[in-house]
Scaffold this active site. Structure first.
Site, PDB file in Angstrom:
ATOM      1  N   SER A   1     -13.995  -4.036 -66.268  1.00 40.32           N
ATOM      2  CA  SER A   1     -13.121  -5.129 -65.851  1.00 40.32           C
ATOM      3  C   SER A   1     -13.047  -5.096 -64.332  1.00 40.32           C
ATOM      4  O   SER A   1     -13.373  -4.086 -63.704  1.00 40.32           O
ATOM      5  CB  SER A   1     -11.722  -4.979 -66.450  1.00 40.32           C
ATOM      6  OG  SER A   1     -10.870  -4.327 -65.544  1.00 40.32           O
ATOM      7  N   THR A   2     -12.609  -6.201 -63.744  1.00 35.38           N
ATOM      8  CA  THR A   2     -12.426  -6.216 -62.299  1.00 35.38           C
ATOM      9  C   THR A   2     -11.578  -5.045 -61.848  1.00 35.38           C
ATOM     10  O   THR A   2     -11.827  -4.432 -60.810  1.00 35.38           O
ATOM     11  CB  THR A   2     -11.735  -7.529 -61.880  1.00 35.38           C
ATOM     12  OG1 THR A   2     -12.652  -8.593 -62.105  1.00 35.38           O
ATOM     13  CG2 THR A   2     -11.339  -7.508 -60.432  1.00 35.38           C
TER      14      THR A   2
ATOM     15  N   THR B   1       8.060  18.350 -18.042  1.00 39.02           N
ATOM     16  CA  THR B   1       8.950  18.034 -19.157  1.00 39.02           C
ATOM     17  C   THR B   1       9.723  16.792 -18.761  1.00 39.02           C
ATOM     18  O   THR B   1      10.280  16.729 -17.661  1.00 39.02           O
ATOM     19  CB  THR B   1       9.925  19.187 -19.473  1.00 39.02           C
ATOM     20  OG1 THR B   1      10.666  19.496 -18.306  1.00 39.02           O
ATOM     21  CG2 THR B   1       9.179  20.420 -19.934  1.00 39.02           C
TER      22      THR B   1
ATOM     23  N   SER C   1     -13.628  -0.327 -13.160  1.00 41.39           N
ATOM     24  CA  SER C   1     -12.735   0.474 -13.980  1.00 41.39           C
ATOM     25  C   SER C   1     -13.328   1.857 -14.119  1.00 41.39           C
ATOM     26  O   SER C   1     -14.382   2.147 -13.580  1.00 41.39           O
ATOM     27  CB  SER C   1     -12.570  -0.148 -15.361  1.00 41.39           C
ATOM     28  OG  SER C   1     -13.722   0.046 -16.117  1.00 41.39           O
ATOM     29  N   SER C   2     -12.652   2.727 -14.817  1.00 42.84           N
ATOM     30  CA  SER C   2     -13.174   4.088 -14.938  1.00 42.84           C
ATOM     31  C   SER C   2     -12.978   4.602 -16.344  1.00 42.84           C
ATOM     32  O   SER C   2     -11.903   4.525 -16.899  1.00 42.84           O
ATOM     33  CB  SER C   2     -12.457   5.005 -13.950  1.00 42.84           C
ATOM     34  OG  SER C   2     -11.079   4.895 -14.099  1.00 42.84           O
TER      35      SER C   2
END
Lengths: 333, 333, 333, 333
Positions: C141-142, C188, C319-320
């Site tokens: 079945s499906t 932090t 860009s980098s």
């Protein structure tokens, strides 16, 4: 009449309620950073977890020769008092205070210091002979204290959730036996499909819950890897070698949990994906329980204009709830 | 010694604390459906909103000839007492009880009935001469009561949020003036780009907050359309025509809010997208505030190893917070 | 000039492109239910998984005496053609069509039937001698076809993701060796804290990724439990006993994967929490990679007005990007 | 045989397909940053929006004396060609490339430059006499180009969504008339409640959709405020005053949309909450449509074992869909 005592930090002086077990750091955090209306005292397992950590640290510091015996004893006694649920009302910090956890750590440091000094005959607010930072927080940082205590709190909570889920699975299995002979209609896309025994559908609920419980348990297992001793960033700076070697063993003893060091403490200080994984498993479990509850609601719809294939006994006027549904609902939260 | 009174419903008898203003329905709901640890008494604006609704209903029922004057007066007096914040501890229901709101509606019905009877010389738990359903809930259903009260509670909350946001916008504008001459570096993808005046960036925060405040306000405006009088499904079944014609006007008077009937009351009984829209606006506002706070955190990073272009004054030992940041943080919650 | 062929179902007739390998069911679904712009042919692993299922079913049906040898052979040949990536353009269904999966199952049934008939000398659109339902979909079945194929497709995708993650972990470990001697500042709350070796931080990234890879792998392991043979609701209705006993073994052979039956097939037909768990693990992995990428972006901010402690080599004008970052980014998708 | 042309940037040389209208920047981005499998050519409205921006910029640059007439004319002609849908296959960039939009901006700059040069008798890949940066991108930055084009693309998409929603509302109103006399049962918590006319429930769906359409429209209105002329950070650096004064007017003319400058261009360069607001409104609309579709599914459940109060005509074998439901479903995507 004296109603408060004066404490002082580098910001200045502040009046603290005369009988408060907490001190100026806690008081400032409460005033500056109380946003969520969720207070630490509402989370007794987190308080217990913090007390376990502080007691273990005191024992390890003593063993490493960093604390005199009477101060170690006084801190350990204070932790036991807290574990006895006597002073929960002193944990007034906003549990989501957003200050990196410093408020939480200082709340328990101050409460322990004041209790310990009282035991040793001192007054609240003096922080002598037991000091909140120099003794209670010795060899620790907020980072490793809170990371460790968070995970212990989740482990403790899971212990009770596990019992509830096991009971729920048992109920589903009992119902599947009890109604195994009853046939009803299954549906696909809510259209009538073929017949199915009620027992089969309750057994499938049980199977789903067993699977989720197992995988939740796998995710909680990871939390037993903790970073106490790693201090701020994982390097253990400020914590002597001997202390770091024994503190987790001490924590296992006081908490009665099989904890161990995470392999990479720098990783532990930065990454909380182990906690996020538990959160995701809980979310998935909740989705499964909601599906189950919605099925019951649909299958008990009616009586005339609905499916009407299950009757849930009423437990309240004006509505209908079954023992099973209540169990399920209670698990969702 | 008598510690409880006995109340009874069709499920059976139950002991209620002798002095409780709530009754058996509330007590059963608390026992059956307390999952969230969020109690109605933690939401005073919702309690006020419910009291407005109950008072307006009593006035409208009286005008429609459905309530004798002394019962109307007693109910109105009880609502005023509640609006005076005297009995909040009686609202013990879990605010997310999941029972379709019946518990919430019955909690206020029972408290009002007991207060009103006490005023009229009766005892708690008798529900005579004022009955929780026949008088307090007359011409209403949980559906229209809670839908209406929810919206009023949000409107009331928005009034105070608006003030805080306006203050925050003002602070941003003041800062943009104060630091307008200071040049700093702007960045794209965190790489150095061209110079920008600090004033410009604070002005852009103010513009963002003004926009969000305006659109939040538009979404809150929609909530002024309510469905009191629609009863369960919007048809108004059980509510006489005269009552339905005047109840919203009464509610405007007692609440001092410009409320009106939603055009389609069937729609109102089913669809809560107006509330969801406010929730989404709040979420978007929170995202904007978080972006602002993260910018401040980044721009004050350092002092040596970070951006170090803004200094936030310390308000607490071991951390640094500005008045501005505190304002922002407090808005997030 | 003939441009189409006519096919018919109980709704009526429809013209299908003369050379199409799919048939009327697929065509109707494409017309009725194409919303997402995501076509099945964009997901070759899902097509492979469906072909594995269909081939295994044909072998099992033959062994159970349900299919004559030449039809079994023709279906198996057609599946192999599909597995050879020759006909992917025939999988035109919207992969999120929302029709319960029937469209997906019928798309492959029709393609296989047309290919098989062509192999046996027939024409496209005749569905004779090989019929899309009576032969290709026999005993299935499906529900069990799609549930099984979904899981196989995820397993196949994970095999390549695993390789990429392992390479990424290796890069992190190499970088931690290479820069182990370099000290930088840890932070932090973005405030300067104590020094840390760059090696430590890359090692902590590797540890995080190893953990997530391990837990993702645990969640994918669960997907090896499948429900082929359970048909619609798990009862196996329509699938003879012998077929059900051998079909999973056949599937293991054709797919070369260690699959097995899920213990409760009713559970399998209803609950997709095993797939949701993989989705959640992927989400968590993505969050971790985003955190890592953001760290690199922050640590390479500057050069003058930022942290400037890491330089990412440029791979593009304006860009980098580093090789590492590209690897990370590619994993996110 | 020549199959490619060589282009060069500061990274090095690269072979580009001989007939490609795009150039080396696009090619590098495709190679480095193709993650999402969503290509710019799949979004024709975004391509149109970019062409409007480039044409308006050329006209404004000409008016400000920055571009010679023949280059302005060539660029404008190239934009018209693109608006005529002739070269969509040249927009090969990954639309979610993650490189800050530079790839998108350069893709259209390169295509326009190559088309314009071809018109002027030049060859692809020469970028002479029309240069992709010095002429096509003159007075612009990726930031203001993409921010502006994004918003225009959403406005254009909304125009067609509005028509579909209005049709859907009309269908609901027609159904409410047609079935106004039919009574059925309403339900609370899926339990039988009181009777309701089918007409009432369809009218309530129409009311819900009207409300969402109105508020979606309010959120889209905000997008008419754009930042073209603000260049990178809002200061307009690199764009002469005269250009900045006329460019939005030019854009209104070429796009036939009532656009205007956002009040604070620094705000516009940084904050995308106006786009997020549209996204949230779409999400809310989708939730409402899903609710509606689920209601129809539930009310047509059965025929024997369900609610069975609505019949949806079948449009496909093996399932049932109504014209209304299809309309709804198509709106969701």
């Amino acid at each position: 009449m004296k109603t408060g005592r004066i404490e002082e930090d580098f910001i200045g002086k502040m009046e603290i309620p005369i009988d408060a077990l907490y001190g100026i750091y806690t008081a400032r955090t409460v005033r500056n950073l109380s946003f969520s209306e969720k207070k630490l005292f509402q989370y007794p397992r987190y308080i217990h977890a913090l007390a376990y950590v502080k007691k273990a640290a005191a024992l390890a510091n003593f063993e490493a020769g960093l604390l005199p015996i009477q101060i170690k004893e006084a801190i350990a006694w204070a932790c036991d008092e807290i574990l006895d649920n006597r002073y929960h009302e002193s944990f007034v910090i906003d549990v989501l205070h957003g200050g990196g956890g410093i408020g939480t750590n200082m709340n328990i440091n101050e409460v322990i210091a004041n209790l310990a000094n009282q035991k040793l005959g001192g007054e609240r607010g003096t922080y002598h002979p037991v000091h909140q930072n120099e003794h209670v927080n010795l060899s620790q940082s907020t980072s490793d204290v809170c990371h460790t205590a968070n995970r212990i709190a989740v482990i403790l909570s899971f212990q009770s959730l596990r019992l509830q889920l096991e009971m729920c699975i048992q109920v589903m299995n009992e119902l599947s036996e009890k109604f195994d002979h009853v046939e009803t209609m299954s549906r696909t896309c809510l259209q009538d499909a073929m017949k199915v025994r009620i027992g089969e559908s309750f057994r499938s609920y049980a199977a789903m819950l067993e699977r989720r419980l197992h995988l939740l348990s796998v995710s909680v297992d990871y939390l037993h890897q903790i970073n106490l001793g790693g201090t701020v960033i994982g390097s253990g700076v400020g914590a002597p070698q001997h202390y770091r070697e024994v503190v987790v063993q001490k924590l296992c003893e006081v908490s009665n949990l099989p904890l161990r060091h995470r392999e990479n403490l720098f990783d532990a200080a930065q990454h909380i994906d182990d906690l996020a994984a538990v959160s995701k498993e809980l979310h998935l479990l909740a989705s499964c329980l909601i599906k189950l509850a919605k099925d019951l609601r649909l299958r008990s719809s009616g009586p005339e204009g609905g499916f009407g294939e299950i009757v849930l006994p009423a437990v309240q006027a004006g509505s209908s709830f079954s023992r099973e549904r209540l169990i399920l609902l209670s698990l969702k939260h």
